[in-house]
Design an enzyme around this catalytic site. Structure first.
Site, PDB file in Angstrom:
ATOM      1  N   ASP A  36       0.950  -1.260   0.031  1.00  0.00           N
ATOM      2  CA  ASP A  36      -0.063   0.004   0.005  1.00  0.00           C
ATOM      3  C   ASP A  36       0.800   1.309  -0.105  1.00  0.00           C
ATOM      4  OD1 ASP A  36      -2.144  -1.508   0.261  1.00  0.00           O
ATOM      5  OD2 ASP A  36      -2.877  -0.898   2.200  1.00  0.00           O
ATOM      6  N   ASP A  40       0.812   4.106  -2.656  1.00  0.00           N
ATOM      7  CA  ASP A  40       0.298   5.739  -2.399  1.00  0.00           C
ATOM      8  C   ASP A  40       1.451   6.525  -2.882  1.00  0.00           C
ATOM      9  OD1 ASP A  40      -1.633   4.602  -1.227  1.00  0.00           O
ATOM     10  OD2 ASP A  40      -1.082   4.797   0.700  1.00  0.00           O
ATOM     11  N   LYS A 120     -28.963  16.258   4.093  1.00  0.00           N
ATOM     12  CA  LYS A 120     -28.667  15.472   2.905  1.00  0.00           C
ATOM     13  C   LYS A 120     -27.312  15.285   2.745  1.00  0.00           C
ATOM     14  CE  LYS A 120     -29.717  14.212  -1.554  1.00  0.00           C
ATOM     15  NZ  LYS A 120     -28.291  14.044  -2.154  1.00  0.00           N
ATOM     16  N   ARG A 141     -26.854   0.391  -2.444  1.00  0.00           N
ATOM     17  CA  ARG A 141     -28.180   0.876  -3.439  1.00  0.00           C
ATOM     18  C   ARG A 141     -28.325   0.078  -4.788  1.00  0.00           C
ATOM     19  NH1 ARG A 141     -29.759   4.307  -7.354  1.00  0.00           N
ATOM     20  NH2 ARG A 141     -31.907   4.872  -7.152  1.00  0.00           N
ATOM     21  N   GLU A 178     -26.782   6.659   5.345  1.00  0.00           N
ATOM     22  CA  GLU A 178     -25.881   7.162   4.468  1.00  0.00           C
ATOM     23  C   GLU A 178     -24.381   6.789   5.274  1.00  0.00           C
ATOM     24  OE1 GLU A 178     -27.098   8.229   1.763  1.00  0.00           O
ATOM     25  OE2 GLU A 178     -25.705   9.631   0.897  1.00  0.00           O
ATOM     26  N   LYS A 286     -39.353  15.888   4.060  1.00  0.00           N
ATOM     27  CA  LYS A 286     -40.236  14.690   3.849  1.00  0.00           C
ATOM     28  C   LYS A 286     -41.496  14.866   4.481  1.00  0.00           C
ATOM     29  CE  LYS A 286     -36.193  11.563   4.429  1.00  0.00           C
ATOM     30  NZ  LYS A 286     -35.547  10.746   5.194  1.00  0.00           N
ATOM     31  N   CYS A 404     -27.793  18.388 -39.392  1.00  0.00           N
ATOM     32  CA  CYS A 404     -27.491  17.444 -38.596  1.00  0.00           C
ATOM     33  C   CYS A 404     -25.851  17.462 -38.852  1.00  0.00           C
ATOM     34  CB  CYS A 404     -28.154  16.412 -38.539  1.00  0.00           C
ATOM     35  SG  CYS A 404     -27.351  15.160 -37.097  1.00  0.00           S
ATOM     36  N   CYS A 427     -32.650  16.319 -36.193  1.00  0.00           N
ATOM     37  CA  CYS A 427     -32.159  15.572 -37.311  1.00  0.00           C
ATOM     38  C   CYS A 427     -33.320  14.605 -37.788  1.00  0.00           C
ATOM     39  CB  CYS A 427     -31.156  14.656 -36.938  1.00  0.00           C
ATOM     40  SG  CYS A 427     -30.569  13.691 -38.192  1.00  0.00           S
ATOM     41  N   CYS A 434     -28.048   8.080 -39.489  1.00  0.00           N
ATOM     42  CA  CYS A 434     -27.373   9.123 -38.690  1.00  0.00           C
ATOM     43  C   CYS A 434     -26.680   8.175 -37.508  1.00  0.00           C
ATOM     44  CB  CYS A 434     -28.312  10.078 -38.181  1.00  0.00           C
ATOM     45  SG  CYS A 434     -27.458  11.255 -36.795  1.00  0.00           S
TER      46      CYS A 434
HETATM   47  S1  IVH Z   1     -34.500   9.762   1.985  1.00  0.00           S
HETATM   48  C1  IVH Z   1     -36.777   7.469  -1.600  1.00  0.00           C
HETATM   49  N1  IVH Z   1     -32.860  10.972   3.723  1.00  0.00           N
HETATM   50  O1  IVH Z   1     -29.789  11.172  -0.912  1.00  0.00           O
HETATM   51  C2  IVH Z   1     -35.205   7.926  -1.177  1.00  0.00           C
HETATM   52  N2  IVH Z   1     -32.097  10.428   1.681  1.00  0.00           N
HETATM   53  O2  IVH Z   1     -31.439  10.715  -3.930  1.00  0.00           O
HETATM   54  C3  IVH Z   1     -35.425   8.409   0.167  1.00  0.00           C
HETATM   55  N3  IVH Z   1     -29.504  10.992   1.487  1.00  0.00           N
HETATM   56  O3  IVH Z   1     -28.701   8.374  -2.184  1.00  0.00           O
HETATM   57  C4  IVH Z   1     -34.048   8.751   0.786  1.00  0.00           C
HETATM   58  N4  IVH Z   1     -29.250  11.915   3.493  1.00  0.00           N
HETATM   59  O4  IVH Z   1     -28.752   8.051   0.350  1.00  0.00           O
HETATM   60  C5  IVH Z   1     -32.899  10.655   2.496  1.00  0.00           C
HETATM   61  N5  IVH Z   1     -31.822  12.378   5.048  1.00  0.00           N
HETATM   62  C6  IVH Z   1     -31.856  11.515   4.177  1.00  0.00           C
HETATM   63  C7  IVH Z   1     -30.898  11.516   3.206  1.00  0.00           C
HETATM   64  C8  IVH Z   1     -30.721  10.738   2.272  1.00  0.00           C
HETATM   65  C9  IVH Z   1     -28.919  11.759   2.408  1.00  0.00           C
HETATM   66  C10 IVH Z   1     -29.114  10.389   0.168  1.00  0.00           C
HETATM   67  C11 IVH Z   1     -29.717   9.143   0.013  1.00  0.00           C
HETATM   68  C12 IVH Z   1     -29.828   9.082  -1.559  1.00  0.00           C
HETATM   69  C13 IVH Z   1     -29.965  10.287  -1.927  1.00  0.00           C
HETATM   70  C14 IVH Z   1     -31.344  10.520  -2.588  1.00  0.00           C
END
Ligand code: IVH
Length: 679
Positions: A36, A40, A120, A141, A178, A286, A404, A427, A434
């Site tokens: 490693d 690096d 977020k 995911r 997350e 939300k 085009c 186009c 094309c």
């Molecule tokens: S709710 C149906 N809450 O943002 C999706 N998402 O596009 C519901 N994220 O990749 C997600 N913080 O991982 C939710 N407090 C939060 C969040 C959160 C970060 C991320 C999530 C996702 C993206 C949403």
């Protein structure tokens, strides 16, 4: 080029090659060939050279190349409930719209909606499933439907409990949250990754969990997937509860009663953003009430009950070096400004979209201009304004080509709905002559929501196109792997992985297949409608039969959601001989799964329903979703194929009721409809 420059490039490329070789053995084969430490050192040195000599900018930075491969090395597991993504809001008008849409959908403007307002974090989402309190599953995911089994890696994160000891935990509890890396921790390893998000993603997907353990990842929980039994009523209650169960939640989560409170919170958090030890790119707003969340449900990609409220965009000034025209898969000609590379919000930007001809005329954008560009979230950077004081006197207006890039004529169509001339020039080629359209169609074909072929992204399509390995969709399933093996940047292992990925993708659902064809105006929602209508590929391709097409299109026209734009587009696509040939050779290579009724034993399975008039309790969209959830189909016209006409209390159309009576359709009232579905 000077000799000195030559030898620097040579030396640099040798280093890059070495790094790529080491990466391959590390990421693909899980058999590192150097320590490693040495790795690096080499990387650091190469990055230093990159920084020092500007002429190396024409090569892709190793920071962008290196990281992690979405790997075929993890097992794939289907999510119990899909992990959706969020739609974006960029200002408080968008948030107002979000609120309005919710009220419309619920058909009630008097609801006192409460919102959960959460930072977020810009990291990597993960799902953790606990059975009777024991962590048994950990998934990434993936594509939202199917994730990768990264349980062992997730287990190395200290903030993820391996078991929960509490009396009141549900038997099945899927926590979503997350995974991220703190800014301070990132400082220590920043030479290896482009940004904290990449670092989190890269280390989370190491094959060896001991390697993940070495990087200080953290986890904040924000939501749930499958939970049985579920007794909580609010998102805020849920966050509180899981906190008691030992999950870390964000201390800045809060509740808001109205748009003003959302905005106040937005401004407060944006102001303090830099003090946090993690990157946030906005807030997630939300609906707090979980019963309302359930009623609102999802569109094909994102929930109706949540939205990402992104922080304002970042701007920078730069020069337009050139304006080029890109041709999209529907033939749209999009002007793109090639700009002098600038860093905007931590990302190097070298092109910006100019949208269309009108936009160029309106802003009088010219080659050589100094412009302000802006980046907001993941959207393509845009040109906001031109600095006229810096314009060269000799500069000339940009003339938008009328042909085009393939040489075909172009037109601005008349929009069927608005009857106005479209801003977009297209186009006219419809015969796959094309090359630009054909290549873009291929990129759509392999994209995430379509065939989703791992290892076959846009860049590889470009490469294989130039080598004439792939010119049409069926070529993907008949690739010359021996040749690929010997290509620059490929090898035995990556060719084998590609083969596996293509093989896996050849089993596909009918609706995804329809979507992947990239028929204009047929997005995911419409592809689903058509999938449910045709049920099998054999039925679908009857559309190529000119005797049957007319009738089939008449039936499709009755589906609620299909309008004249869709019908015209389907007609054009399926009366085209080239499309017929392309599809015939493609289908031979595939196993297309028949669409099943959404709910085989729903209350409305195989029934066709039509609505007239508005409802008092719910909106038309919710009524439509309810029919689909219960296995039925919603039609837009009365015919002998209709099973039931539901008459809403608010302004039903008399002639429809009369026609329904003549045809002999069952007619029920709004209250009978509620009874039928137990609402
Ligand atoms: S709710 C149906 N809450 O943002 C999706 N998402 O596009 C519901 N994220 O990749 C997600 N913080 O991982 C939710 N407090 C939060 C969040 C959160 C970060 C991320 C999530 C996702 C993206 C949403």
């Amino acid at each position: 080029m000077s000799n000195k420059e030559d030898s620097i490039i040579k030396n640099y490329l040798e280093k890059v090659k070495l790094i790529e070789k080491y990466n391959k053995s590390y990421y693909d084969k899980d058999a590192p060939v150097i320590s490693d430490y040495k790795y690096d050192e080499l990387k650091k040195k190469t990055l230093e050279i990159e920084k020092k000599y500007l002429f190396l900018k024409k090569f892709e930075s190793i920071n962008n190349k290196i990281g992690f491969k979405p790997s075929s090395k993890f097992n794939k597991i289907k999510h119990a409930k899909p992990m959706l993504s969020l739609s974006n809001a960029f200002n408080n008008n968008d948030i107002k719209d979000f609120g309005k849409k919710i009220n419309n959908y619920l058909n009630n403007t008097n609801l006192n909606l409460i919102f959960s307002v959460e930072p977020k974090i810009d990291g990597i989402s993960a799902s953790l499933t606990y059975k009777n309190g024991v962590l048994v599953r950990g998934l990434s995911r993936g594509d939202g439907e199917i994730g990768e089994d990264i349980l062992q890696n997730l287990k190395t994160i200290k903030q993820i409990p391996h078991s929960i000891k509490s009396q009141d935990i549900p038997k099945i509890l899927e926590i979503r949250g997350e995974v991220y890396i703190g800014k301070k921790d990132f400082e220590k390893i920043k030479d290896k990754f482009a940004n904290p998000r990449n670092a989190a993603g890269g280390s989370l997907r190491q094959k060896e969990s001991t390697r993940t353990a070495k990087i200080p990842l953290k986890f904040l929980a924000y939501g749930f997937g499958e939970v049985k039994p579920f007794i909580l009523k609010k998102q805020s209650e849920f966050l509180k509860k899981i906190n008691e169960w030992g999950f870390k939640t964000n201390p800045y989560n809060s509740l808001a009663k109205n748009l003003k409170e959302i905005d106040d919170q937005y401004n407060k958090i944006e102001k303090n953003r830099s003090d946090l030890d993690y990157d946030i790119d906005g807030l997630v707003i939300k609906i707090d009430d979980l019963a309302l969340q359930a009623r609102l449900g999802n569109t094909s990609n994102s929930p109706r009950w949540a939205i990402a409220y992104k922080f304002s965009s970042v701007k920078a000034k730069t020069k337009i070096n050139d304006i080029v025209i890109q041709v999209g898969r529907t033939g749209a000609l999009t002007p793109v400004a090639k700009v002098e590379p600038v860093t905007v919000g931590g990302v190097v930007v070298s092109k910006a979209t100019l949208h269309n001809e009108e936009e160029i005329i309106r802003k009088d954008i010219r080659i050589g201009d100094i412009v302000t560009i802006q980046r907001a979230g993941d959207v393509i950077p845009q040109v906001v304004s031109v600095d006229l004081s810096k314009r060269d006197k000799q500069s000339k207006k940009f003339i938008f080509p009328t042909k085009c890039s393939c040489g075909s004529e172009t037109i601005k169509e008349i929009n069927i709905n608005t009857k106005k001339i479209d801003a977009v020039r297209r186009c006219l080629d419809r015969e796959y002559k094309c090359q630009f359209i054909a290549k873009e169609k291929l990129k759509h074909f392999v994209s995430k929501d379509a065939f989703n072929i791992e290892g076959l992204g846009k860049k590889v399509i470009d490469q294989f196109w130039d080598l004439t390995l792939i010119k049409k969709p069926s070529d993907i399933f008949n690739l010359d792997y021996q040749r690929i093996e010997s290509l620059e940047g490929w090898g035995k292992l990556s060719a084998k992985n590609l083969k596996t990925a293509i093989n896996i993708s050849s089993k596909i659902s009918l609706d995804k297949f329809i979507y992947s064809l990239g028929i204009r105006h047929i997005g995911q929602e419409n592809a689903k409608l058509l999938g449910n209508f045709f049920k099998s590929i054999t039925k679908l391709i009857e559309l190529f039969n000119s005797f049957k097409r007319e009738n089939l299109l008449k039936n499709i026209a009755e589906l609620d959601g299909i309008g004249s734009a869709q019908l015209n587009s389907l007609k054009e696509f399926f009366s085209n001989k080239t499309n017929n040939e392309i599809l015939s050779s493609l289908i031979m290579n595939l196993k297309i799964k028949n669409s099943k009724a959404l709910n085989k034993d729903g209350k409305l399975t195989d029934k066709t329903i039509m609505f007239t008039g508005g409802f008092e309790k719910i909106s038309r969209s919710e009524a439509k979703s309810l029919v689909e959830e219960n296995g039925g189909k919603v039609l837009g016209n009365i015919s002998s194929k209709l099973n039931m006409l539901v008459v809403g209390n608010s302004k039903p159309t008399k002639s429809k009721i009369e026609k329904g009576k003549t045809v002999g359709v069952k007619i029920i009232s709004e209250s009978e409809w509620y009874k039928l579905l137990n609402i």
